[in-house]
Design an enzyme around this catalytic site. Structure first.
Site, PDB file in Angstrom:
ATOM      1  N   ASN A  32     -14.295   0.527   1.202  1.00  0.00           N
ATOM      2  CA  ASN A  32     -13.560   1.944   2.043  1.00  0.00           C
ATOM      3  C   ASN A  32     -12.831   2.114   0.460  1.00  0.00           C
ATOM      4  O   ASN A  32     -12.397   1.709  -0.574  1.00  0.00           O
ATOM      5  CB  ASN A  32     -11.925   1.338   2.563  1.00  0.00           C
ATOM      6  CG  ASN A  32     -10.678   2.455   2.415  1.00  0.00           C
ATOM      7  OD1 ASN A  32     -11.207   4.001   3.344  1.00  0.00           O
ATOM      8  ND2 ASN A  32     -10.432   2.774   1.407  1.00  0.00           N
ATOM      9  N   GLU A  33     -13.641   3.522   0.487  1.00  0.00           N
ATOM     10  CA  GLU A  33     -13.232   3.856  -0.652  1.00  0.00           C
ATOM     11  C   GLU A  33     -14.192   3.964  -2.574  1.00  0.00           C
ATOM     12  O   GLU A  33     -14.047   4.620  -3.577  1.00  0.00           O
ATOM     13  CB  GLU A  33     -11.884   5.160  -0.782  1.00  0.00           C
ATOM     14  CG  GLU A  33     -11.455   6.373   0.019  1.00  0.00           C
ATOM     15  CD  GLU A  33     -10.151   6.120   0.250  1.00  0.00           C
ATOM     16  OE1 GLU A  33      -9.384   5.611  -0.479  1.00  0.00           O
ATOM     17  OE2 GLU A  33     -10.458   7.341   0.515  1.00  0.00           O
ATOM     18  N   GLU A  56     -11.495  10.443   7.138  1.00  0.00           N
ATOM     19  CA  GLU A  56     -10.284  10.593   6.927  1.00  0.00           C
ATOM     20  C   GLU A  56      -9.882  11.879   6.749  1.00  0.00           C
ATOM     21  O   GLU A  56     -10.500  12.438   6.027  1.00  0.00           O
ATOM     22  CB  GLU A  56      -9.732   9.368   5.978  1.00  0.00           C
ATOM     23  CG  GLU A  56     -10.047   8.088   6.359  1.00  0.00           C
ATOM     24  CD  GLU A  56      -9.433   6.853   5.414  1.00  0.00           C
ATOM     25  OE1 GLU A  56      -8.390   7.292   3.662  1.00  0.00           O
ATOM     26  OE2 GLU A  56      -9.332   5.850   4.651  1.00  0.00           O
ATOM     27  N   TRP A  71       1.309  -1.417   0.326  1.00  0.00           N
ATOM     28  CA  TRP A  71      -0.155   0.177   0.097  1.00  0.00           C
ATOM     29  C   TRP A  71       1.237   1.434   0.187  1.00  0.00           C
ATOM     30  O   TRP A  71       2.452   0.849  -0.175  1.00  0.00           O
ATOM     31  CB  TRP A  71      -1.012  -0.285   1.381  1.00  0.00           C
ATOM     32  CG  TRP A  71      -1.749   0.600   0.846  1.00  0.00           C
ATOM     33  CD1 TRP A  71      -3.017   1.984   1.439  1.00  0.00           C
ATOM     34  CD2 TRP A  71      -3.165  -0.209   0.240  1.00  0.00           C
ATOM     35  NE1 TRP A  71      -3.599   1.444   0.579  1.00  0.00           N
ATOM     36  CE2 TRP A  71      -4.189   0.867   0.257  1.00  0.00           C
ATOM     37  CE3 TRP A  71      -3.406  -1.581  -0.127  1.00  0.00           C
ATOM     38  CZ2 TRP A  71      -5.349  -0.016  -0.288  1.00  0.00           C
ATOM     39  CZ3 TRP A  71      -4.544  -2.016  -0.452  1.00  0.00           C
ATOM     40  CH2 TRP A  71      -5.561  -0.901  -0.979  1.00  0.00           C
ATOM     41  N   ASP A  72       0.245   2.784  -0.297  1.00  0.00           N
ATOM     42  CA  ASP A  72       1.270   3.507   0.282  1.00  0.00           C
ATOM     43  C   ASP A  72       2.099   4.011   1.295  1.00  0.00           C
ATOM     44  O   ASP A  72       2.524   4.689   1.780  1.00  0.00           O
ATOM     45  CB  ASP A  72       0.240   4.484  -0.422  1.00  0.00           C
ATOM     46  CG  ASP A  72      -0.747   5.142   0.719  1.00  0.00           C
ATOM     47  OD1 ASP A  72      -0.818   4.298   1.203  1.00  0.00           O
ATOM     48  OD2 ASP A  72      -1.874   6.339   0.245  1.00  0.00           O
ATOM     49  N   TRP A  73       1.475   3.300   2.754  1.00  0.00           N
ATOM     50  CA  TRP A  73       2.273   3.238   3.522  1.00  0.00           C
ATOM     51  C   TRP A  73       3.168   2.006   4.303  1.00  0.00           C
ATOM     52  O   TRP A  73       3.113   1.421   5.398  1.00  0.00           O
ATOM     53  CB  TRP A  73       1.587   3.936   4.655  1.00  0.00           C
ATOM     54  CG  TRP A  73       0.261   2.973   4.545  1.00  0.00           C
ATOM     55  CD1 TRP A  73      -1.478   3.608   3.942  1.00  0.00           C
ATOM     56  CD2 TRP A  73      -0.957   1.853   4.242  1.00  0.00           C
ATOM     57  NE1 TRP A  73      -1.929   2.883   4.120  1.00  0.00           N
ATOM     58  CE2 TRP A  73      -2.290   1.538   4.507  1.00  0.00           C
ATOM     59  CE3 TRP A  73      -0.003   0.223   5.247  1.00  0.00           C
ATOM     60  CZ2 TRP A  73      -2.992   0.258   4.510  1.00  0.00           C
ATOM     61  CZ3 TRP A  73      -1.050  -0.362   4.983  1.00  0.00           C
ATOM     62  CH2 TRP A  73      -2.089  -0.751   5.018  1.00  0.00           C
TER      63      TRP A  73
END
Length: 957
Positions: free
Chosen positions: A487-488, A584, A213-215
């Site tokens: 989510n999203e 968020e 993921w981006d983290w």
């Protein structure tokens, strides 16, 4: 000491720390646990390396995963998170792995009429064999599987083999098959390169973040990640228990006017049609509340049993900050007299009534939108909290202690809501135990995030197993407040994030099949006691009225939104949106220098734009975005991309994060009682992104992967305080102070408002006013008008290079201090040398008092403990020091002395950044220590662990 004995000690410690709100007791039912710690060499994991053809075979832990097994056997060379190991070890997730062990079936087990293998969690796609007979298949990490193995097992020695297919290969194969069979792709086809991950995670029911993921990194694990065991019985066995508690009045209280009807819905497996005895009782009180019935059960079904609790015998459960978290133990027994078998489930839960309010804000003018807030036991609640991700990408590395530490941090920072994000995992029982205890509501996403997903019959059947498992597992939890489908993904579909726009109706049809027709329908059927929303963000009821995919899922007048802006000035509240509920929002930063050093070969070679930093930054453009925000607000080093500047860039990145979060959160909280004429405003929720890290990399987190608090967590303690004086500049250039309160208790005090220039500890303005807080109000209590500010030479809103910036400093006893820079401290010549001096004194075995003295106003005083004491925190950090002295404390979970802290304590402020152009090493501030008697950890704790280990050792002999 042998490895085996060490392993037994570890097991004993795990047992000693066992913490559960759901317990199982059986009598007459045989169980063979197949779990085993790696050190006992019971399980073996093996594979054939596809490129070299070599057989790899290592001892395996169950519950566990292949990456940890390989790591412990030194196959990976070093720890999974070290340097570039996520890239170097991609081969692991691309291989098939087989886990094997032997076990013994006794005559008592073999003679039972029902023998099943219970797999609570297989990660992910696997076929299970017993004695080379296929007994079942898994295609979902989140589903519990119960396989009939009566015909496969035999008395005596048996072998179980769990053959896992490569999750990477499976996902990519399913992606191709879907495209070839149905003629369209389940987008996205690939991740952005910065993620450095594997593609098509949406095709496999597995932790989506395991593909990166981006983290976080890519570690697509394989293994038996939860308990696995054999159960043998003749009669019936309880499989799940759900609890429904309903008061007789809309607002329950603790008087005898309230009665609660408590229903246990008991799901059981049975091979008989016989009479059984079923009982339901409260077991933790002198008050005897019991119901017993004699019923006839069939094969595999459910039955309800109810009892009544009187309100004056029950204390209500309240979220953190609103009251106590009263929890009660109940027992459900299913007894089959014919076979002398009893199966019991013991559960702990509390009594509360929760509603999600989505009424029109103005029934006479419905275009103003709908509310979005929770009411608990008749009292409105402002949601304060964060979003959690898995504590580790390898689930077997998540510990109970680590989980408690994280939830404790949330409680300490006044959080009453955590959204468990939909790209990770349904959290552990321990996570929910502490959420129940600490009064933290859990907003539970189903595990679908940031992608389109298949809606084939095969895929929907796999999802149904997941919904059935997780809803039944979690439903009784007092802290569980709401289900959300994904989510999203509503926003991603509507705004064509991934290339679905070429046939919107096609993808919308899949969306509705999956989330509405399947997940929503099934969840509401199983758990009608909770609200279900179709996505996050979503417009709630409005999305439903628009056919489940709203024209604008980010409409500020409905539901929740996710908001990110990394380009505009994040110290300016005007850049943020006047939303109903912010679920968020956030800004990036890196972990502490000391934390990064633990995963580096040589941290002294790292720079801001070095390859290793680029590797740890998965958000596209993230380094530049952080750098630009630093440059906007702080003295920017000319040599920012140097080894000398590196620790200071990390420091300022955290400052940039906390100031953005502080500004945005206070803005949302100030909106709690304000609505604009167009219907925007009346914000009733602020859940920042994100609570925790998954590894040592760049992220939005407030707690690092090993538990160390980043500055954002210290600021969350302040910006989420029940009562907070919040200053801001209005459009006229006046400083306005509002007193925010979501404290149900009355509060009043004397607010001191001071204005300082950074050049002096003498305030240029010093006034005091008596203030009173009102519940769910943010009211103006003080103003410093622009004319006054200009008379103090503090009125010009120069964004940078001010020669002597001014800062407003607020103190109100019983609340955190607060501040507002009237000009940004970008001019290094404006910062004065504070000559920070520190004295340490023992408080107790785990706490050290720290006195800090300064000669000048010191912005953003930053203290770090360089030793590997991740489970420790200061009582305040990153603060503005505008008084001559300040006292704080440092707490260490494992214990610490002043001498130990002195050796590792680093203290700096923003002034230190101005010196780095000429620096060659990081400067440590001197500390002075006063030692007091601190004592040691109790000896009895050590003896208890050793005794448990000895007991387990004797059992194995």
């Amino acid at each position: 000491m042998s490895l085996k004995f060490i392993s037994l000690i570890v097991a004993a410690i795990c047992i000693a720390e066992c913490h559960a709100a759901f317990e199982t007791y059986d009598s007459g039912i045989q169980r063979i646990t197949l779990n085993s710690i790696r050190g006992l060499n019971v399980w073996t994991a093996s594979s054939k390396n596809g490129t070299e053809g070599e057989e790899i075979s290592v001892p395996a832990g169950v519950p566990g995963g292949i990456y940890s097994d390989l790591e412990e056997s030194n196959v990976l060379g070093s720890a999974v998170y070290h340097e570039y190991n996520d890239m170097e070890n991609k081969w692991v997730g691309r291989l098939d792995w087989t886990f094997t062990r032997d076990f013994v079936v006794s005559p008592e087990v073999n003679e039972k009429s029902e023998i099943v293998l219970v797999c609570e969690g297989l990660d992910t796609v696997a076929e299970v064999f017993i004695n080379d007979v296929s007994v079942g298949n898994s295609e979902n990490m989140f589903a519990r599987y119960v396989f009939d193995v009566k015909s496969a097992v035999k008395e005596g020695q048996n072998t179980i083999r769990v053959a896992f297919r490569s999750p990477v290969e499976y996902a990519q194969t399913k992606f191709r098959e879907h495209n070839e069979t149905l003629g369209y792709k389940v987008v996205p086809e690939s991740l952005v390169p910065e993620y450095r991950g594997e593609n098509q995670a949406q095709m496999i029911r597995k932790m989506q973040a395991a593909f990166s993921w981006d983290w976080g990194p890519s570690y697509p694990n394989s293994g038996i990640w939860k308990n696995i065991y054999i159960e043998a019985y003749n009669g019936a066995i309880i499989r799940d228990v759900m609890i429904f508690s309903e008061p007789n009045q809309s607002v329950p209280d603790e008087s005898n006017a309230t009665t609660w009807t408590v229903t246990a819905r008991v799901y059981y497996d049975s091979g008989i049609d016989e009479e059984v005895d079923l009982s339901f009782e409260r077991v933790d009180s002198t008050v005897a509340t019991t119901t017993k019935v004699n019923i006839t059960i069939g094969k595999g079904n459910s039955v309800d049993i109810s009892l009544t609790e009187l309100g004056d015998q029950i204390k209500l459960w309240w979220p953190n900050g609103y009251g106590d978290q009263n929890l009660y133990w109940y027992n459900v027994d299913l007894n089959v007299p014919q076979f002398s078998e009893t199966t019991s489930r013991r559960l702990r839960f509390g009594f509360r009534k929760v509603e999600l309010i989505e009424d029109f804000v103005d029934k006479d003018n419905v275009i103003k939108g709908r509310e979005f807030y929770f009411v608990v036991n008749g009292k409105q609640m402002y949601s304060k909290g964060s979003n959690s991700i898995p504590l580790h990408v390898l689930t077997e590395k998540i510990t109970n202690d680590q989980t408690e530490w994280l939830l404790r941090a949330a409680k300490m920072s006044h959080q009453n809501m955590i959204r468990v994000w939909g790209g990770g995992m349904y959290e552990t029982d321990t996570f929910f135990d502490y959420a129940d205890e600490y009064g933290i509501f859990i907003w539970e996403d189903f595990m679908f995030a940031c992608a389109m997903y298949p809606a084939t019959d095969e895929y929907l059947d796999i999802v149904r197993q997941e919904v059935d498992t997780q809803v039944k597992r979690l439903q009784y939890r007092t802290s569980l407040v709401m289900w959300a489908a994904n989510n999203e993904n509503e926003a991603a579909l509507r705004h064509d994030w991934y290339g679905s726009g070429w046939n919107f109706d096609l993808y919308k049809g899949d969306y509705i099949k999956l989330y509405i027709d399947t997940i929503k329908t099934m969840t509401e059927e199983l758990d009608p006691s909770r609200k279900f929303i179709s996505s996050s963000p979503t417009n709630g009821i409005q999305s439903q009225e628009e056919g489940w995919v709203a024209a604008d899922p980010y409409d500020l007048k409905y539901g929740d939104i996710h908001f990110y802006n990394y380009v505009s000035d994040n110290w300016d509240w005007n850049m943020f949106l006047r939303t109903r509920y912010a679920s968020e929002y956030g800004f990036q930063s890196f972990p502490h220098y000391e934390s990064l050093a633990e995963v580096a070969n040589d941290i002294t070679t790292w720079t801001w734009d070095s390859p290793m930093m680029d590797h740890r930054q998965h958000h596209p453009g993230g380094q530049k975005e952080i750098r630009d925000l630093i440059k906007m607000h702080f003295p920017f080093p000319e040599n920012y991309d140097s080894t000398e500047a590196f620790p200071y860039m990390l420091y300022m990145a955290q400052l940039s994060q906390i100031m953005g979060q502080k500004t945005q959160t206070e803005f949302y909280r100030r909106l709690m009682d304000k609505m604009d004429t167009d219907g925007t405003g009346h914000n009733m929720g602020a859940l920042y992104w994100q609570l925790n890290d998954i590894w040592e990399g760049c992220s939005w987190a407030s707690v690092e992967a090993k538990g160390r608090w980043k500055l954002q967590m210290y600021y969350a303690v302040k910006f989420f305080a029940p009562v907070l004086a919040s200053p801001y500049l209005n459009a006229d250039g006046d400083v306005v102070v509002e007193l925010i309160s979501d404290n149900p208790q009355r509060f009043s005090g004397n607010l001191k408002v001071q204005v300082f220039r950074l050049s002096s500890l003498d305030a240029v303005l010093d006034e005091e006013v008596h203030v009173e807080a009102e519940f769910l109000k943010s009211k103006e209590v003080f103003t410093v008008n622009r004319t006054t500010l200009e008379s103090l030479d503090c009125g010009a809103r120069a964004m940078s290079d001010a020669s002597d910036p001014c800062v407003v400093y607020l103190t109100l006893p019983g609340t955190p201090d607060n501040f507002l820079f009237l000009q940004y401290p970008t001019n290094k010549l404006a910062l004065r040398q504070p000559n920070l001096r520190v004295a340490l004194e023992a408080v107790d075995a785990k706490t050290v008092s720290i006195s800090i003295e300064t000669d000048a106003v010191a912005p953003f005083v930053f203290l770090t403990n360089a030793r590997e004491d991740h489970l420790g925190y200061f009582s305040d950090n990153g603060f503005l020091l505008a008084t001559k002295t300040k006292k704080i404390e440092y707490y260490s979970e494992s214990g610490i002395t002043p001498q130990q802290l002195q050796e590792q304590l680093n203290v700096m402020s923003l002034f230190d950044v101005t010196t780095i152009r000429y620096a060659t090493t990081t400067t440590r501030r001197p500390v002075e220590t006063t030692t007091r008697n601190t004592g040691n950890k109790p000896l009895v704790q050590t003896l208890t662990v050793l005794m448990c280990a000895l007991f387990l050792l004797l059992q194995k002999l």
